[in-house]
Design a protein around this motif. Sequence first.
Motif, PDB file in Angstrom:
ATOM      1  N   GLY A 334      32.447  25.623  48.169  1.00 57.45           N
ATOM      2  CA  GLY A 334      31.671  25.006  47.100  1.00 57.45           C
ATOM      3  C   GLY A 334      32.515  24.696  45.879  1.00 57.45           C
ATOM      4  N   ASN A 335      33.350  25.633  45.473  1.00 56.91           N
ATOM      5  CA  ASN A 335      34.204  25.409  44.309  1.00 56.91           C
ATOM      6  C   ASN A 335      35.249  24.332  44.566  1.00 56.91           C
ATOM      7  N   VAL A 336      35.841  24.346  45.739  1.00 59.09           N
ATOM      8  CA  VAL A 336      36.848  23.341  46.064  1.00 59.09           C
ATOM      9  C   VAL A 336      36.238  21.946  46.069  1.00 59.09           C
ATOM     10  N   GLY A 337      35.071  21.803  46.692  1.00 55.19           N
ATOM     11  CA  GLY A 337      34.422  20.502  46.744  1.00 55.19           C
ATOM     12  C   GLY A 337      34.072  19.976  45.360  1.00 55.19           C
ATOM     13  N   LEU A 338      33.485  20.829  44.534  1.00 51.60           N
ATOM     14  CA  LEU A 338      33.087  20.435  43.182  1.00 51.60           C
ATOM     15  C   LEU A 338      34.292  20.019  42.349  1.00 51.60           C
ATOM     16  N   LEU A 339      35.331  20.844  42.334  1.00 53.58           N
ATOM     17  CA  LEU A 339      36.478  20.571  41.469  1.00 53.58           C
ATOM     18  C   LEU A 339      37.300  19.390  41.953  1.00 53.58           C
ATOM     19  N   PHE A 340      37.395  19.195  43.260  1.00 57.17           N
ATOM     20  CA  PHE A 340      38.193  18.067  43.751  1.00 57.17           C
ATOM     21  C   PHE A 340      37.522  16.741  43.401  1.00 57.17           C
ATOM     22  N   VAL A 341      36.200  16.671  43.531  1.00 58.57           N
ATOM     23  CA  VAL A 341      35.486  15.448  43.158  1.00 58.57           C
ATOM     24  C   VAL A 341      35.643  15.163  41.667  1.00 58.57           C
ATOM     25  N   LEU A 342      35.481  16.184  40.829  1.00 55.18           N
ATOM     26  CA  LEU A 342      35.629  15.993  39.381  1.00 55.18           C
ATOM     27  C   LEU A 342      37.067  15.637  39.011  1.00 55.18           C
ATOM     28  N   THR A 343      38.033  16.185  39.722  1.00 55.39           N
ATOM     29  CA  THR A 343      39.444  15.835  39.491  1.00 55.39           C
ATOM     30  C   THR A 343      39.655  14.340  39.684  1.00 55.39           C
ATOM     31  N   LEU A 344      39.063  13.786  40.724  1.00 54.62           N
ATOM     32  CA  LEU A 344      39.199  12.351  40.987  1.00 54.62           C
ATOM     33  C   LEU A 344      38.535  11.534  39.887  1.00 54.62           C
ATOM     34  N   LEU A 345      37.439  12.037  39.325  1.00 50.97           N
ATOM     35  CA  LEU A 345      36.767  11.320  38.236  1.00 50.97           C
ATOM     36  C   LEU A 345      37.625  11.312  36.972  1.00 50.97           C
ATOM     37  N   PHE A 346      38.278  12.437  36.652  1.00 57.15           N
ATOM     38  CA  PHE A 346      39.192  12.473  35.506  1.00 57.15           C
ATOM     39  C   PHE A 346      40.396  11.575  35.754  1.00 57.15           C
ATOM     40  N   GLN A 347      40.913  11.608  36.970  1.00 57.79           N
ATOM     41  CA  GLN A 347      42.097  10.816  37.292  1.00 57.79           C
ATOM     42  C   GLN A 347      41.817   9.322  37.143  1.00 57.79           C
ATOM     43  N   SER A 348      40.579   8.934  37.383  1.00 54.60           N
ATOM     44  CA  SER A 348      40.200   7.530  37.254  1.00 54.60           C
ATOM     45  C   SER A 348      39.795   7.171  35.823  1.00 54.60           C
ATOM     46  N   GLN A 349      39.886   8.148  34.897  1.00 58.75           N
ATOM     47  CA  GLN A 349      39.549   7.958  33.484  1.00 58.75           C
ATOM     48  C   GLN A 349      38.044   7.793  33.254  1.00 58.75           C
ATOM     49  N   TRP A 350      37.228   8.151  34.270  1.00 61.93           N
ATOM     50  CA  TRP A 350      35.789   8.071  34.086  1.00 61.93           C
ATOM     51  C   TRP A 350      35.304   9.153  33.130  1.00 61.93           C
ATOM     52  N   LEU A 351      36.015  10.289  33.124  1.00 61.06           N
ATOM     53  CA  LEU A 351      35.723  11.369  32.194  1.00 61.06           C
ATOM     54  C   LEU A 351      36.882  11.521  31.219  1.00 61.06           C
ATOM     55  N   GLN A 352      36.607  11.987  29.993  1.00 57.55           N
ATOM     56  CA  GLN A 352      37.627  12.137  28.954  1.00 57.55           C
ATOM     57  C   GLN A 352      37.582  13.551  28.391  1.00 57.55           C
ATOM     58  N   ILE A 353      38.757  14.164  28.207  1.00 57.14           N
ATOM     59  CA  ILE A 353      38.818  15.513  27.654  1.00 57.14           C
ATOM     60  C   ILE A 353      38.344  15.530  26.202  1.00 57.14           C
ATOM     61  N   GLN A 354      38.466  14.386  25.508  1.00 61.51           N
ATOM     62  CA  GLN A 354      38.002  14.327  24.119  1.00 61.51           C
ATOM     63  C   GLN A 354      36.504  14.591  24.022  1.00 61.51           C
ATOM     64  N   TRP A 355      35.751  14.138  25.004  1.00 61.73           N
ATOM     65  CA  TRP A 355      34.300  14.372  24.986  1.00 61.73           C
ATOM     66  C   TRP A 355      34.004  15.852  25.113  1.00 61.73           C
ATOM     67  N   ILE A 356      34.740  16.508  25.987  1.00 62.57           N
ATOM     68  CA  ILE A 356      34.526  17.942  26.182  1.00 62.57           C
ATOM     69  C   ILE A 356      34.905  18.705  24.914  1.00 62.57           C
ATOM     70  N   GLY A 357      36.023  18.333  24.297  1.00 62.78           N
ATOM     71  CA  GLY A 357      36.430  18.983  23.057  1.00 62.78           C
ATOM     72  C   GLY A 357      35.388  18.827  21.963  1.00 62.78           C
ATOM     73  N   ALA A 358      34.791  17.646  21.873  1.00 55.66           N
ATOM     74  CA  ALA A 358      33.751  17.412  20.856  1.00 55.66           C
ATOM     75  C   ALA A 358      32.526  18.289  21.122  1.00 55.66           C
ATOM     76  N   VAL A 359      32.177  18.472  22.383  1.00 57.78           N
ATOM     77  CA  VAL A 359      31.058  19.349  22.737  1.00 57.78           C
ATOM     78  C   VAL A 359      31.349  20.784  22.298  1.00 57.78           C
ATOM     79  N   VAL A 360      32.602  21.212  22.472  1.00 58.87           N
ATOM     80  CA  VAL A 360      32.979  22.568  22.075  1.00 58.87           C
ATOM     81  C   VAL A 360      32.870  22.745  20.561  1.00 58.87           C
ATOM     82  N   VAL A 361      33.275  21.749  19.800  1.00 58.37           N
ATOM     83  CA  VAL A 361      33.092  21.825  18.345  1.00 58.37           C
ATOM     84  C   VAL A 361      31.616  22.014  18.020  1.00 58.37           C
ATOM     85  N   GLY A 362      30.755  21.301  18.747  1.00 61.21           N
ATOM     86  CA  GLY A 362      29.321  21.465  18.557  1.00 61.21           C
ATOM     87  C   GLY A 362      28.857  22.880  18.869  1.00 61.21           C
ATOM     88  N   LEU A 363      29.416  23.487  19.905  1.00 62.68           N
ATOM     89  CA  LEU A 363      29.073  24.872  20.234  1.00 62.68           C
ATOM     90  C   LEU A 363      29.528  25.825  19.130  1.00 62.68           C
TER      91      LEU A 363
END
Length: 400
Positions: A334-363
């Motif tokens: 389960g963990n391998v499947g989830l992380l590998f799919v998300l890795t491909l999404l980051f690699q394609s620039q569909w996801l951005q680390i800046q968005w995650i960082g902004a969410v953390v500031v909100g937290l």
Amino acid sequence: MLLEYILSFGVLLALGLVAFFVVKWWNLRCVGVTPVHLFTFIAILFTSGLDVGLIMFPLTEFGGYAEDPAYAFANPLAIEFGFWGFLIWAFYFLTAFYFCVIEPRVQFFEIPVVKLINNVVIIGTCAFTASLFLIYLPGYLPEVGDGESVVTTFYIIVFVVILAAAYSSTDLKYVRILSVGSTFLFLALILGMWAAAGMGLAGLVETSSNIGAYFANIHKFVLPLTDYHAFYLFWWFAWSIMIGQFTSRFVGGLTTWQLLAALLIFPSIPLAIWFSVLYYYHLNGISTAGITNIAMVIVGVTFVINSLDSLIRLYTDNLNMTVERFGKTAYVAGNVGLLFVLTLLFQSQWLQIQWIGAVVVGLYLACVVYILIAKRKEVMSIDSMPEGRDLDFHKVETVH
């Protein structure tokens, strides 16, 4: 522009909280639920709190720093150190102290919506780490493919790395083995590259003296200098809460000020030496082709496995997706499947680390507001560790 304002606010809030914690609880002795000795704690912190970018980024960045007028106030080595060392580790102090001392009384991260957001952040940052490794592999293994494109072999390597991390996360004993092992491998890489470059002690001392420009201009690194610096700061924010959650359990009796000093100083020493060696390679045009690149990839692999191991264990514990509940095979798959799919999404620039960082500031902000409204008295009255915290260095041996 909005992201820049969010980032600047977040940095100032974080550093303000660091100052408050140190002043308020200067001599409070901090003990995690499974304390370890200082060397093991620093090894866990260093290898969990850094990822493959430490190995693969610097040689590609020195030239850009030298050419960009925004960084003209210091040399490229000082800039690189400023993006990775010393002051920035205050973020990890803030969260490690919070989760060790304050969160047990506040339980903010147990609020269902907060828990959900927190674990989305952790899972996303896991995938971002793996995607960085995937993106930079071609340049370090030009013998495979054309040196630029991500070919099938690299996808297989990253898949196997995620698989190894998921498996190692099934037992806490692997954390100590990976962390200490990764630390020694990293030190061996530094020593080997230093010897291969023929720097000698004089060359190392002369090159590392450039880092002084960072401390002379440390105030300039607080707020984002450029979009690239902002990317780094968002990256640190994305890591900060989860690394604090994970490493807080291993704090072994340091007082508050000692914990801050340990986090600022101890990781910065190997970073300074590592960057100095790489900067010598850059200045003298020394190639890393061949065995050096392979050695860097090997150390990069151990860093990725170590980081992913820590984070997988963290979010699976938080979400009760444990080995005990699902069995080892389903847990790993389960963990391998989830992380590998998300890795491909980051690699394609569909996801951005800046968005995650902004969410953390909100937290960060939401946690502060929650404490001020609902838990101010409990937090301000803290003068000891939560009940049941014993400085027993053998506890970690009984936890799986």
